[in-house]
Design a protein around this motif. Structure first.
Motif, PDB file in Angstrom:
ATOM      1  N   GLY A 111     -31.580  78.571  53.433  1.00 54.29           N
ATOM      2  CA  GLY A 111     -31.928  77.158  53.536  1.00 54.29           C
ATOM      3  C   GLY A 111     -33.296  76.828  52.980  1.00 54.29           C
ATOM      4  O   GLY A 111     -33.795  75.722  53.186  1.00 54.29           O
ATOM      5  N   ASP A 112     -33.912  77.758  52.272  1.00 53.36           N
ATOM      6  CA  ASP A 112     -35.224  77.533  51.659  1.00 53.36           C
ATOM      7  C   ASP A 112     -35.000  77.097  50.207  1.00 53.36           C
ATOM      8  O   ASP A 112     -35.084  77.882  49.273  1.00 53.36           O
ATOM      9  N   PHE A 113     -34.676  75.811  50.052  1.00 54.13           N
ATOM     10  CA  PHE A 113     -34.266  75.291  48.753  1.00 54.13           C
ATOM     11  C   PHE A 113     -35.429  75.141  47.776  1.00 54.13           C
ATOM     12  O   PHE A 113     -35.209  75.163  46.567  1.00 54.13           O
ATOM     13  N   LEU A 114     -36.639  75.048  48.282  1.00 55.48           N
ATOM     14  CA  LEU A 114     -37.808  74.996  47.407  1.00 55.48           C
ATOM     15  C   LEU A 114     -37.965  76.325  46.663  1.00 55.48           C
ATOM     16  O   LEU A 114     -38.045  76.358  45.430  1.00 55.48           O
ATOM     17  N   LEU A 130     -28.994  75.520  41.109  1.00 53.60           N
ATOM     18  CA  LEU A 130     -30.269  74.818  40.945  1.00 53.60           C
ATOM     19  C   LEU A 130     -30.099  73.336  41.232  1.00 53.60           C
ATOM     20  O   LEU A 130     -30.887  72.739  41.972  1.00 53.60           O
ATOM     21  N   ALA A 131     -29.055  72.742  40.687  1.00 58.54           N
ATOM     22  CA  ALA A 131     -28.807  71.316  40.923  1.00 58.54           C
ATOM     23  C   ALA A 131     -28.582  71.035  42.404  1.00 58.54           C
ATOM     24  O   ALA A 131     -29.079  70.035  42.942  1.00 58.54           O
ATOM     25  N   ARG A 183     -32.982  68.670  48.297  1.00 60.19           N
ATOM     26  CA  ARG A 183     -34.391  68.305  48.433  1.00 60.19           C
ATOM     27  C   ARG A 183     -34.626  66.843  48.088  1.00 60.19           C
ATOM     28  O   ARG A 183     -35.762  66.384  48.049  1.00 60.19           O
ATOM     29  N   GLY A 184     -33.554  66.104  47.802  1.00 61.76           N
ATOM     30  CA  GLY A 184     -33.682  64.688  47.497  1.00 61.76           C
ATOM     31  C   GLY A 184     -34.171  64.408  46.092  1.00 61.76           C
ATOM     32  O   GLY A 184     -34.715  63.335  45.826  1.00 61.76           O
ATOM     33  N   GLU A 185     -33.982  65.342  45.177  1.00 67.04           N
ATOM     34  CA  GLU A 185     -34.443  65.191  43.802  1.00 67.04           C
ATOM     35  C   GLU A 185     -33.242  64.979  42.870  1.00 67.04           C
ATOM     36  O   GLU A 185     -32.932  65.808  42.009  1.00 67.04           O
ATOM     37  N   ALA A 236     -25.178  63.379  42.859  1.00 66.80           N
ATOM     38  CA  ALA A 236     -26.522  63.068  42.364  1.00 66.80           C
ATOM     39  C   ALA A 236     -26.614  61.627  41.912  1.00 66.80           C
ATOM     40  O   ALA A 236     -27.674  61.009  42.025  1.00 66.80           O
ATOM     41  N   LEU A 237     -25.533  61.102  41.393  1.00 70.40           N
ATOM     42  CA  LEU A 237     -25.542  59.722  40.886  1.00 70.40           C
ATOM     43  C   LEU A 237     -25.470  58.689  42.002  1.00 70.40           C
ATOM     44  O   LEU A 237     -25.770  57.518  41.756  1.00 70.40           O
ATOM     45  N   LEU A 238     -25.086  59.108  43.194  1.00 70.97           N
ATOM     46  CA  LEU A 238     -24.988  58.160  44.317  1.00 70.97           C
ATOM     47  C   LEU A 238     -26.325  57.667  44.787  1.00 70.97           C
ATOM     48  O   LEU A 238     -27.311  58.144  44.842  1.00 70.97           O
TER      49      LEU A 238
END
Length: 124
Positions: free
Chosen positions: A55-58, A85-86, A92-94, A122-124
């Motif tokens: 869960g460490d997405f950074l 990666l996506a 992460r809200g990016e 991602a487009l939402l």
């Protein structure tokens, strides 16, 4: 020579620990292996997967970014890495970063439903 052999064993130990779910113990093994050989894409990818599963997405994204830069984006492994990666970016809200990565996958693999799903999210 012993140092080189020991460095070559670090990813194998990391693999074994990760397989057992001992992620916190596997991270230093992969990190040490990458310290000896920063071009070891397998170790870097596995380190990214451990961070992802933890869960460490950074930190996962940091590893997947390096893997992406080092491999062909349209290879099977490259596409798999790009989707991971996506997903890190999405979690992460990016969304914009995820779209950039996924646009390339969609161009190369329009039949990839997982990539299409991630791109839709991602487009939402």
């Amino acid at each position: 020579r012993a140092r080189t052999e020991a460095a070559g064993e670090r990813p194998k130990l990391g693999d074994a620990l990760a397989h057992e779910g001992r992620f916190a113990e596997a991270i230093p093994e992969y990190t040490a292996a990458l310290g000896s050989d920063p071009s070891n894409i397998g170790a870097r990818s596995n380190l990214g997967l451990i961070y992802y599963k933890s869960g460490d997405f950074l930190h996962a994204a940091e590893q997947f970014e390096k893997v992406r830069a080092a491999m062909e984006a349209d290879s099977d492994e490259g596409v798999r890495n790009s989707k991971l990666l996506a997903d890190c970016y999405l979690r992460r809200g990016e969304g914009k970063k995820a779209i950039e990565v996924l646009d390339e996958v969609a161009d190369n693999r329009p039949e990839d439903l997982a990539a299409a799903y991630l791109l839709g999210m991602a487009l939402l």
